[in-house]
Structures are given as structure tokens and as C-alpha cells.
Write an enzyme that holds these catalytic residues in place. Structure first.
Site, PDB file in Angstrom:
ATOM      1  N   ASP A   6      10.405 121.904   2.042  1.00 42.37           N
ATOM      2  CA  ASP A   6       9.584 122.290   3.199  1.00 42.37           C
ATOM      3  C   ASP A   6       8.106 121.988   2.973  1.00 42.37           C
ATOM      4  O   ASP A   6       7.487 122.532   2.055  1.00 42.37           O
ATOM      5  CB  ASP A   6       9.786 123.799   3.434  1.00 42.37           C
ATOM      6  N   GLY A   7       7.547 121.134   3.850  1.00 47.87           N
ATOM      7  CA  GLY A   7       6.108 120.879   3.851  1.00 47.87           C
ATOM      8  C   GLY A   7       5.754 119.424   3.649  1.00 47.87           C
ATOM      9  O   GLY A   7       6.159 118.815   2.653  1.00 47.87           O
ATOM     10  N   GLY A   8       5.034 118.865   4.615  1.00 50.48           N
ATOM     11  CA  GLY A   8       4.556 117.488   4.478  1.00 50.48           C
ATOM     12  C   GLY A   8       5.644 116.439   4.528  1.00 50.48           C
ATOM     13  O   GLY A   8       5.485 115.342   3.991  1.00 50.48           O
ATOM     14  N   SER A  11       5.259 119.029  11.853  1.00 53.69           N
ATOM     15  CA  SER A  11       4.385 118.175  12.660  1.00 53.69           C
ATOM     16  C   SER A  11       4.934 116.758  12.849  1.00 53.69           C
ATOM     17  O   SER A  11       4.736 116.162  13.904  1.00 53.69           O
ATOM     18  CB  SER A  11       2.985 118.139  12.047  1.00 53.69           C
ATOM     19  N   HIS A  67      14.073 125.572  12.097  1.00 50.60           N
ATOM     20  CA  HIS A  67      13.476 126.276  10.952  1.00 50.60           C
ATOM     21  C   HIS A  67      12.409 127.215  11.515  1.00 50.60           C
ATOM     22  O   HIS A  67      11.417 126.768  12.092  1.00 50.60           O
ATOM     23  CB  HIS A  67      12.873 125.249   9.996  1.00 50.60           C
ATOM     24  N   SER A 113      10.689 122.607  12.249  1.00 53.15           N
ATOM     25  CA  SER A 113       9.786 123.759  12.305  1.00 53.15           C
ATOM     26  C   SER A 113       8.795 123.576  13.449  1.00 53.15           C
ATOM     27  O   SER A 113       8.305 122.469  13.673  1.00 53.15           O
ATOM     28  CB  SER A 113       9.038 123.862  10.971  1.00 53.15           C
ATOM     29  N   ASP A 148       9.531 129.767  10.981  1.00 50.07           N
ATOM     30  CA  ASP A 148       8.551 130.271  10.011  1.00 50.07           C
ATOM     31  C   ASP A 148       8.000 131.595  10.499  1.00 50.07           C
ATOM     32  O   ASP A 148       7.382 131.669  11.558  1.00 50.07           O
ATOM     33  CB  ASP A 148       7.401 129.265   9.872  1.00 50.07           C
ATOM     34  N   GLY A 198       1.194 120.620   8.782  1.00 49.56           N
ATOM     35  CA  GLY A 198       0.310 119.462   8.738  1.00 49.56           C
ATOM     36  C   GLY A 198      -0.386 119.219   7.417  1.00 49.56           C
ATOM     37  O   GLY A 198      -1.373 118.476   7.370  1.00 49.56           O
TER      38      GLY A 198
HETATM   39  C1  DX5 Z   1       4.609 125.811   5.872  1.00 48.47           C
HETATM   40  C2  DX5 Z   1       5.856 126.054   6.672  1.00 48.47           C
HETATM   41  C3  DX5 Z   1       6.515 124.819   7.117  1.00 48.47           C
HETATM   42  C4  DX5 Z   1       5.654 124.013   8.059  1.00 48.47           C
HETATM   43  C5  DX5 Z   1       5.985 122.588   7.852  1.00 48.47           C
HETATM   44  O1  DX5 Z   1       4.151 127.011   5.455  1.00 48.47           O
HETATM   45  O2  DX5 Z   1       6.770 126.798   5.905  1.00 48.47           O
HETATM   46  O3  DX5 Z   1       7.804 125.042   7.635  1.00 48.47           O
HETATM   47  O4  DX5 Z   1       5.803 124.328   9.401  1.00 48.47           O
HETATM   48  O5  DX5 Z   1       5.124 121.827   8.613  1.00 48.47           O
HETATM   49  P1  DX5 Z   1       4.821 120.301   8.258  1.00 48.47           P
HETATM   50  O6  DX5 Z   1       6.138 119.584   8.327  1.00 48.47           O
HETATM   51  O7  DX5 Z   1       3.855 119.893   9.319  1.00 48.47           O
HETATM   52  O8  DX5 Z   1       4.248 120.286   6.889  1.00 48.47           O
HETATM   53 ZN    ZN Z   2       8.855 126.896   6.500  1.00 42.01          ZN
END
Ligand code: DX5
Ligand code: ZN
Length: 212
Positions: free
Chosen positions: A173-175, A196, A30, A6, A32, A143
Site C-alpha cells: 500500500d502506497g505509491g 491516486s 480499500h 483506495s 482507509d 499521492g
Molecule cells: C496511505 C493509505 C493508502 C493511500 C494510497 O496512508 O493507506 O491506501 O490511499 O494512496 P496512493 O496510491 O495515492 O499512494
Molecule cells: Zn491504505
């Protein structure tokens, strides 16, 4: 483990970042998409996304964080590089109607669930879909810290798939980083989205391969 990258949180300009993802070993980009209503921020329209990915080779895993996801299905269906089109369960009064809309196109269909949404809500939909996107942060920005209390959902989704012979991919998805990817892998995920962790690094492939 498959990996989608992403580009919501980046350290270089968009073009450089997209080229680096395209040349990396990632399985998907991915994408968003945010409308400023379902989530506070807004970014791209389908037309923007079409333009950004005009010359790239990777398949797109589109994550619609929007109200009225039905409005965008037609335009995405015309893009040959889109593989998955994912709507949020919480974004529509009758998600099954949007799922059916997508199923009438060449696209694969995904359903995303927010951290507070229980798997039981989407059980009636699971027979009809190709991907469940389990959110491990509040949607809307990159992030954030991975929420461990979503791990049980991955296990539940895996059990339901096995018991019923369903075919959906479980994506998280996320973190996501090396440590959290290991946790979701152990719980039974097939795929992760990393933002990130990859895009803020100096070596995309090194990070991507650590997640597998
Ligand atoms: C959050 C998004 C994710 C995000 C993930 O709303 O859907 O795809 O970009 O970012 P990281 O990997 O930094 O949490
Ligand atoms: Zn996402």
C-alpha cells in the site's frame, strides 16, 4: 495480481468515485480509516463507512490507521461486505489481542507494518493472520512516492510463508503505479492497493489492468 482501490485522493465527489470503483474490475475497495491520532488526518467512523457502502457490491479491505483498533472490531464484524479488517502493528500494545478479537468474528484479519517496522516484529503473529499489508509510504495520505527499500520485506514474508505453510496474502500500500506494481510483483506480492494512480485517472479499468 489482485488490486484494491483506495479513495483517499480523488478528483470527483465521493459518491461518483465510489460508484466508479464499484463498477470497475477492482477486486476490493480499500477503505482507509484515520482517527487523527495514529495519523494526523481523520476521516470516517465505521458508521460512515457502513453508510457509504450500503448499496455497493465490492468487498471491502478495511485499513484501520487508528489508535485502539480494538474499539472498532464489533461494528465492522456486523458488516457483511467487509472481508479483511487490518490493524497496524504499531497501533496497539498487544496486537495479538486485537488479532484474536477479529478471529472470533467472520472477518479475515490483516496486520499492517509501517515502512520503518521490521518483519521480525510480526513473525510471531504470522501464523494467525490472513493478510500482511506492507506500507510503502508513511501512512496517512495518498499521492506519496513509493519507498523501494521496503521491497525486501515482501521477499522475506514470502519465504516465511513458504517455510511454515502459512496462508496470508501479501498486500502493498502506497505509491503504487504501473512501474512500482511491477517491482512488488517481482518481489512476490499477491495484491496491491492503488489510490491516486486509479482515482485521478480518466479510465479506472485501464489503470487497474496495468497493475495486474
Ligand atoms: C496511505 C493509505 C493508502 C493511500 C494510497 O496512508 O493507506 O491506501 O490511499 O494512496 P496512493 O496510491 O495515492 O499512494
Ligand atoms: Zn491504505
Amino acid at each position: 495480481m489482485k488490486v484494491g482501490v483506495s479513495f483517499l485522493t480523488i478528483k470527483e465527489d465521493l459518491e461518483t468515485t465510489i460508484n466508479k470503483i464499484d463498477e470497475s474490475t477492482a477486486d476490493y475497495v480499500h477503505v482507509d480509516m484515520m482517527d487523527g491520532m495514529f495519523v494526523p488526518n481523520s476521516n470516517y467512523t465505521p458508521a460512515d463507512i457502513k453508510k457509504i457502502f450500503k448499496k455497493t457490491n465490492k468487498k471491502l479491505d478495511v485499513h484501520m490507521m487508528v489508535c485502539s483498533p480494538n474499539k472498532y472490531v464489533k461494528e465492522f464484524a456486523k458488516m457483511s461486505n467487509v472481508e479483511y479488517l487490518t490493524l497496524h502493528y504499531e497501533s496497539h500494545r498487544r496486537p495479538i489481542d486485537v488479532i484474536n478479537m477479529i478471529r472470533h468474528t467472520p472477518l479475515k484479519v490483516g496486520i499492517a507494518i509501517n515502512p520503518e517496522t521490521k518483519v521480525s516484529h510480526i513473525v510471531p503473529l504470522l501464523n494467525h493472520i490472513d493478510q500482511v499489508l506492507v506500507m510503502s509510504v508513511k501512512p496517512g495520505k495518498g499521492g506519496q512516492k513509493f519507498m523501494e527499500d521496503i521491497l525486501y520485506k515482501i521477499e522475506t514474508l514470502k519465504d516465511i510463508r513458504e517455510e511454515n505453510g502459512y496462508h496470508y496474502v501479501i498486500n502493498v500500500d502506497g505509491g503504487i503505479n504501473e512501474e512500482t506494481a511491477k517491482m512488488v510483483k517481482e518481489a512476490g506480492a499477491d495484491m496491491v492497493v492503488a489510490g491516486s494512480y486509479v482515482c485521478m485517472s480518466d479510465d479506472y479499468n485501464e489503470k487497474i489492468e496495468k497493475l495486474r
